[in-house]
Design a protein around this motif. Structure first.
Motif, mmCIF file in Angstrom:
data_model
loop_
_atom_site.group_PDB
_atom_site.id
_atom_site.type_symbol
_atom_site.label_atom_id
_atom_site.label_comp_id
_atom_site.label_asym_id
_atom_site.label_seq_id
_atom_site.Cartn_x
_atom_site.Cartn_y
_atom_site.Cartn_z
ATOM 1 N N GLU A 42 77.968 24.521 48.421
ATOM 2 C CA GLU A 42 77.691 25.689 48.927
ATOM 3 C C GLU A 42 77.523 25.401 50.553
ATOM 4 O O GLU A 42 76.852 24.176 50.836
ATOM 5 N N VAL A 43 77.867 26.306 51.296
ATOM 6 C CA VAL A 43 77.669 26.386 52.973
ATOM 7 C C VAL A 43 76.727 27.607 53.070
ATOM 8 O O VAL A 43 77.022 28.433 53.185
ATOM 9 N N ALA A 44 75.771 27.132 53.734
ATOM 10 C CA ALA A 44 74.726 28.167 54.266
ATOM 11 C C ALA A 44 74.723 28.307 55.779
ATOM 12 O O ALA A 44 75.146 27.423 56.365
ATOM 13 N N LEU A 45 74.046 29.541 56.234
ATOM 14 C CA LEU A 45 74.236 29.576 57.553
ATOM 15 C C LEU A 45 73.352 28.542 58.281
ATOM 16 O O LEU A 45 73.952 27.925 59.394
ATOM 17 N N SER A 46 72.420 28.188 57.802
ATOM 18 C CA SER A 46 71.704 26.885 58.266
ATOM 19 C C SER A 46 70.579 26.578 57.136
ATOM 20 O O SER A 46 70.484 27.372 56.112
ATOM 21 N N ALA A 47 70.023 25.153 57.356
ATOM 22 C CA ALA A 47 69.006 24.654 56.303
ATOM 23 C C ALA A 47 67.865 25.549 56.303
ATOM 24 O O ALA A 47 67.505 25.742 55.264
ATOM 25 N N MET A 48 67.497 26.126 57.313
ATOM 26 C CA MET A 48 66.408 26.906 57.559
ATOM 27 C C MET A 48 66.501 28.335 56.533
ATOM 28 O O MET A 48 65.908 28.705 56.067
ATOM 29 N N THR A 49 67.826 28.880 56.761
ATOM 30 C CA THR A 49 67.871 30.084 55.938
ATOM 31 C C THR A 49 68.197 29.703 54.621
ATOM 32 O O THR A 49 67.527 30.456 53.769
ATOM 33 N N ALA A 50 68.764 28.662 54.141
ATOM 34 C CA ALA A 50 68.821 28.206 52.745
ATOM 35 C C ALA A 50 67.270 27.995 52.105
ATOM 36 O O ALA A 50 67.120 28.602 51.001
ATOM 37 N N HIS A 51 66.600 27.389 52.905
ATOM 38 C CA HIS A 51 65.168 27.129 52.306
ATOM 39 C C HIS A 51 64.381 28.355 52.285
ATOM 40 O O HIS A 51 63.633 28.601 51.254
ATOM 41 N N ALA A 52 64.572 29.415 53.257
ATOM 42 C CA ALA A 52 63.888 30.772 53.375
ATOM 43 C C ALA A 52 64.243 31.531 52.071
ATOM 44 O O ALA A 52 63.511 32.052 51.268
ATOM 45 N N LEU A 53 65.488 31.516 51.616
ATOM 46 C CA LEU A 53 66.162 32.099 50.812
ATOM 47 C C LEU A 53 65.799 31.666 49.244
ATOM 48 O O LEU A 53 65.241 32.252 48.262
ATOM 49 N N LEU A 54 65.592 30.411 49.186
ATOM 50 C CA LEU A 54 65.329 29.567 47.866
ATOM 51 C C LEU A 54 63.831 29.913 47.708
ATOM 52 O O LEU A 54 63.386 30.023 46.381
ATOM 53 N N GLN A 55 63.077 29.992 48.824
ATOM 54 C CA GLN A 55 61.700 30.106 48.515
ATOM 55 C C GLN A 55 61.458 31.571 47.947
ATOM 56 O O GLN A 55 60.597 31.845 46.819
ATOM 57 N N GLN A 56 62.048 32.507 48.561
ATOM 58 C CA GLN A 56 62.221 33.897 47.976
ATOM 59 C C GLN A 56 62.598 34.093 46.527
ATOM 60 O O GLN A 56 62.076 34.926 45.755
ATOM 61 N N GLN A 57 63.465 33.248 46.338
ATOM 62 C CA GLN A 57 63.969 33.183 44.779
ATOM 63 C C GLN A 57 63.104 32.283 43.571
ATOM 64 O O GLN A 57 63.377 32.177 42.776
ATOM 65 N N GLY A 58 61.777 31.846 44.377
ATOM 66 C CA GLY A 58 60.963 31.220 43.285
ATOM 67 C C GLY A 58 60.944 29.540 43.438
ATOM 68 O O GLY A 58 60.262 29.014 42.808
ATOM 69 N N TYR A 59 61.881 29.178 44.408
ATOM 70 C CA TYR A 59 61.663 27.627 44.192
ATOM 71 C C TYR A 59 60.727 27.054 45.124
ATOM 72 O O TYR A 59 60.222 27.801 46.055
ATOM 73 N N THR A 60 60.147 26.135 44.706
ATOM 74 C CA THR A 60 58.982 25.407 45.358
ATOM 75 C C THR A 60 59.607 23.949 46.168
ATOM 76 O O THR A 60 60.716 23.500 45.754
ATOM 77 N N LEU A 61 59.157 23.552 47.340
ATOM 78 C CA LEU A 61 59.943 22.459 47.982
ATOM 79 C C LEU A 61 59.083 21.239 47.499
ATOM 80 O O LEU A 61 57.986 21.137 47.449
ATOM 81 N N ASN A 62 60.025 20.316 47.122
ATOM 82 C CA ASN A 62 59.426 18.972 46.882
ATOM 83 C C ASN A 62 59.203 18.091 47.846
ATOM 84 O O ASN A 62 60.042 18.344 48.852
#
Length: 183
Positions: free
Chosen positions: A161-181
């Motif tokens: 997948e291609v996101a607008l940016s890594a920053m955007t991808a991380h923010a969206l994943l966090q909103q979806q309940g993902y935690t950062l390893n």
């Protein structure tokens, strides 16, 4: 000036290693059972074992390109995570993983043809990425990094997948309940 805690920390760590058999000795690291051929892990005697009903949503971050003809260690971490949890009794369906890729690690998402054109060899990460996709791992490339490195959608392995940016991808994943390893 060193405090007594700092002075004796190395001694304390040595004592802990001696008192906990199996942690100080060399362990055998083997791949599987989920991702065969990748993600080698050691079996560990846990003091707080998993129950098997845990659910993980974890995002990993990769910025450094893999070395030479070796698999990118950050990419392999996702295989390790899946294999470790399975060995501890957590079903693969209870593990949701994502990988956000940016920086020079972006090149490790290229098709074999695009990778050969740039590095004169096949992409050593392609087989691992194919296995990760079989287990519903999301792999997201930073669009800003792709633009900076001249990587086009046609150059990417299928499923990336291609996101607008890594920053955007991380923010969206966090909103979806993902935690950062953090590793």
């Amino acid at each position: 000036m060193l405090t007594s805690n700092r002075l004796f920390l190395p001694l304390k760590l040595c004592l802990v290693a001696l008192l906990l058999p199996g942690l100080a000795g060399a362990a055998e690291f083997t791949p599987g059972p989920v991702i065969k051929g990748f993600g080698a892990v050691a079996d560990v005697k846990q003091t707080h074992p998993l129950k098997g009903d845990e659910h993980f949503k974890v995002v990993f971050n990769a910025t450094q390109q893999g070395e030479g003809d070796k698999v990118n260690r950050k990419f392999d971490s996702l295989a390790r995570f899946l294999n470790m949890q399975a060995r501890a009794g957590v079903k693969p369906e209870q593990v949701e993983l994502a990988l956000v890729v940016h920086g020079k690690a972006s090149f490790d998402l290229l098709t074999n043809a695009a990778y050969r054109k740039k590095f004169q060899r096949d992409n050593p990460n392609a087989p691992l990425i194919a296995e990760l996709f079989k287990h519903k791992v999301r792999i997201i490339l930073c669009g800003q990094a792709a633009a900076a490195h001249g990587i086009e959608a046609k150059d990417l392995l299928p499923g990336v997948e291609v996101a607008l940016s890594a920053m955007t991808a991380h923010a969206l994943l966090q909103q979806q309940g993902y935690t950062l390893n953090p590793g």
